[in-house]
Design an enzyme around this catalytic site. Structure first.
Site, PDB file in Angstrom:
ATOM      1  N   ASP A  63      36.085 -22.851  52.775  1.00  0.00           N
ATOM      2  CA  ASP A  63      37.509 -23.027  52.541  1.00  0.00           C
ATOM      3  C   ASP A  63      37.869 -22.535  51.145  1.00  0.00           C
ATOM      4  OD1 ASP A  63      40.128 -23.813  52.268  1.00  0.00           O
ATOM      5  OD2 ASP A  63      39.734 -25.967  52.380  1.00  0.00           O
ATOM      6  N   GLU A 143      23.503 -13.011  24.363  1.00  0.00           N
ATOM      7  CA  GLU A 143      22.701 -13.976  23.618  1.00  0.00           C
ATOM      8  C   GLU A 143      23.418 -15.326  23.669  1.00  0.00           C
ATOM      9  OE1 GLU A 143      22.473 -12.224  19.748  1.00  0.00           O
ATOM     10  OE2 GLU A 143      20.988 -10.716  20.332  1.00  0.00           O
ATOM     11  N   GLU A 145      24.184 -19.048  23.272  1.00  0.00           N
ATOM     12  CA  GLU A 145      23.708 -20.193  22.499  1.00  0.00           C
ATOM     13  C   GLU A 145      24.170 -21.483  23.163  1.00  0.00           C
ATOM     14  OE1 GLU A 145      23.965 -17.847  18.188  1.00  0.00           O
ATOM     15  OE2 GLU A 145      25.571 -19.190  18.825  1.00  0.00           O
ATOM     16  N   GLU A 200      18.649 -22.364  16.590  1.00  0.00           N
ATOM     17  CA  GLU A 200      19.745 -21.687  15.912  1.00  0.00           C
ATOM     18  C   GLU A 200      20.101 -22.417  14.613  1.00  0.00           C
ATOM     19  OE1 GLU A 200      21.779 -19.395  15.303  1.00  0.00           O
ATOM     20  OE2 GLU A 200      21.096 -17.916  16.760  1.00  0.00           O
ATOM     21  N   GLU A 207      18.896 -20.842  21.084  1.00  0.00           N
ATOM     22  CA  GLU A 207      19.185 -19.547  21.698  1.00  0.00           C
ATOM     23  C   GLU A 207      17.943 -19.062  22.432  1.00  0.00           C
ATOM     24  OE1 GLU A 207      19.825 -15.076  20.048  1.00  0.00           O
ATOM     25  OE2 GLU A 207      21.330 -16.528  19.376  1.00  0.00           O
ATOM     26  N   HIS A 256      26.913 -13.453  21.763  1.00  0.00           N
ATOM     27  CA  HIS A 256      26.943 -12.070  21.300  1.00  0.00           C
ATOM     28  C   HIS A 256      26.481 -11.170  22.446  1.00  0.00           C
ATOM     29  CE1 HIS A 256      25.930 -14.085  17.198  1.00  0.00           C
ATOM     30  NE2 HIS A 256      27.193 -14.262  17.535  1.00  0.00           N
ATOM     31  N   ARG A 327      27.709  -9.499   9.550  1.00  0.00           N
ATOM     32  CA  ARG A 327      28.025 -10.157  10.809  1.00  0.00           C
ATOM     33  C   ARG A 327      29.404 -10.819  10.800  1.00  0.00           C
ATOM     34  NH1 ARG A 327      22.538  -9.766  10.697  1.00  0.00           N
ATOM     35  NH2 ARG A 327      21.416  -9.890  12.696  1.00  0.00           N
ATOM     36  N   GLU A 345      27.295  -4.404  19.487  1.00  0.00           N
ATOM     37  CA  GLU A 345      27.217  -5.836  19.743  1.00  0.00           C
ATOM     38  C   GLU A 345      28.593  -6.459  19.525  1.00  0.00           C
ATOM     39  OE1 GLU A 345      24.769  -9.729  18.016  1.00  0.00           O
ATOM     40  OE2 GLU A 345      25.277  -8.049  16.691  1.00  0.00           O
ATOM     41  N   ARG A 347      30.545  -9.560  18.975  1.00  0.00           N
ATOM     42  CA  ARG A 347      30.094 -10.851  18.470  1.00  0.00           C
ATOM     43  C   ARG A 347      31.070 -11.989  18.741  1.00  0.00           C
ATOM     44  NH1 ARG A 347      25.993 -11.223  15.282  1.00  0.00           N
ATOM     45  NH2 ARG A 347      26.883 -12.937  14.057  1.00  0.00           N
TER      46      ARG A 347
END
Length: 456
Positions: A63, A143, A145, A200, A207, A256, A327, A345, A347
């Site tokens: 359904d 990645e 976390e 982490e 992670e 990430h 970063r 990447e 982030r």
């Protein structure tokens, strides 16, 4: 009724038959036919293993009106079509009496016999089809976390962390290393190729990384990963959460996401002659993501809580820029030892997102950058967190939306990201998330009570 799992003579394809053989070999008693709703929550229908052949040849009906964002009650019949390549025995359901396995399914609209446009897996398949038309295959690696919290005497989650460890810590500070080990063993038994695991930055935060793969397999893996982490953590009397910011004033959890395009087996993102070893294709792709970042945030950071993570000072990117070093930017170009590893990447995504929709949106935005031949801005090699507003304006750096409401406004104004989701998902997603944000706006938090109840 037939499909690609049924051979021309009415029998099963080799892939589907191989699954039936494995079911017998591994004494599988039950199958979980798994799919996700628009918000990314895993749903499943459990059937006896004896129904496996029927699942491949006829499908299993359910359904659809009971699933978030699918269809109205008068349009409710849906069919699950299992993908035999996703068969895996569940690591926490194995005992002497047999075991359970899962198959990830595509959702079929029974009124047309065609794929349901509201199925997030179909949305990603459409994005990959667009990439293929442009001559590209898409590879990705996330990645994700997560936090591990203790449970109270009633088995309910607390925010008491299971350890006091920090980045890359080991026992005795990192008391959850055994849990991570069991999660890795479980994932490996399901066919994951694991890369690394570690504690982490924040206490209780972890992670676990798995190998790069094609984008559809990657999205399937993220959905499976979240399910396995929660189940195995529960076996240790812990609660695993992918909530982006469960504890204030410490780092939140991101996802990430590494992305690259390949053409004829060659990495279309690599160029030896470029200062950053990125091709013109890669520069245009990342420019597309930067261009559509505000609208993307509604999909990659889809909860009210997501924007508690996206604040300066906690290693979460909020500035619409890219870098090959620091970063603090939205997109980073990681170091690559070999040409095949050149990638970008993103982030800013977090693990509360629907992985199918998030990847689809990122891919469409990047491909739009290629189609529009967008120029990427110069990379920012300084720490943007240390910039004042004047310097950010000098560099032309804008910020992500500061809350879910602003992100939804950006999504409603962005035709490219809407086209990534399709009209059905766009409408239902905005409807659900607008309701969530409105509920948040009218609520009164404990912080407000603590601050104002006795003061005024």
């Amino acid at each position: 009724m037939t499909d690609e799992h049924t051979a021309p003579d009415g029998g099963l394809t080799d892939e589907a038959q191989a699954v039936l053989d494995e079911i017998d070999e591994k004494d599988v008693d039950f199958l979980r036919l798994q799919f996700t709703d628009i918000l990314g929550t895993i749903k499943n229908v459990a059937v006896p293993a004896s129904q496996a052949e029927k699942a491949f040849t006829e499908g299993i009906y359910f359904d659809g009106s009971s699933i978030e964002g699918f269809v109205r009650i008068q349009e409710s019949d849906m069919r699950l079509k299992p993908d035999p390549e996703t068969f895996a025995v569940l690591p926490w359901r194995t005992d002497e009496s047999g075991s359970s396995a899962r198959l990830i399914c595509d959702v079929i609209d029974t009124s047309t016999g065609e794929p349901f446009t509201g199925d997030p897996r179909y949305v990603l398949k459409q994005a990959l089809a667009r990439a293929e038309e442009m001559g590209y295959e898409v590879n990705a690696a996330p990645e994700p976390e997560f936090f591990l919290f203790e449970e109270d005497e009633n088995g309910r989650a607390t925010t008491n962390t299971a350890d006091q460890g920090g980045y890359f810590d080991v026992a005795p500070k990192d008391l959850a290393s055994d849990v991570r080990r069991d999660i890795i063993y479980g994932l490996e038994s399901m066919g994951f190729e694991m890369e690394a695991s570690h504690h982490e930055v924040a206490r209780g935060q972890h992670e676990i990384n798995f190998e790069y793969d094609d984008a559809l397999t990657t999205a399937d893996n993220v959905a499976t990963f979240r399910m396995v982490v929660r189940a195995i953590a529960a076996e240790h009397d812990l609660h695993a959460t992918f909530m982006p910011k469960p504890i204030p004033r410490i780092n939140g959890s991101g996802m990430h996401t590494h992305i690259s395009l390949f053409t004829d087996g060659e990495n279309a993102f690599h160029d030896d002659d470029d200062e950053f070893n990125l091709s013109e294709t890669a520069h245009a792709f990342l420019a597309g993501i930067l261009e559509h970042a505000p609208a993307l945030a509604a999909v990659t950071n889809p909860t009210v809580n997501s924007y508690k993570r996206l604040v300066p000072g906690y290693e979460a990117p909020v500035y619409v820029a890219w870098s090959d070093r620091n970063r603090s930017a939205l997109i980073r170009k990681p170091a690559a030892r070999v040409p095949a590893a050149s990638r970008i990447e993103a982030r800013f995504p977090d693990p509360s997102c629907n992985p199918y929709l998030a990847l689809a949106a990122l891919i469409h935005a990047g491909l739009d950058g290629i189609e529009q031949d967008l120029d990427a801005p110069d990379p920012i090699r300084e720490n943007i967190y240390e910039f004042d507003e004047a310097k950010r304006e000098e560099y032309g750096i804008t910020t992500l939306p500061s809350n879910l409401g602003e992100a939804l406004d950006a999504l409603e104004a962005d035709e490219v990201v809407q086209s990534a989701l399709g009209s059905h998902v766009t409408e239902k997603f905005i409807e659900a998330k607008t309701h969530e944000y409105d509920e948040f706006r009218v609520d009164v938090s404990q912080w407000e009570l603590d601050q104002y109840l006795e003061k005024f």
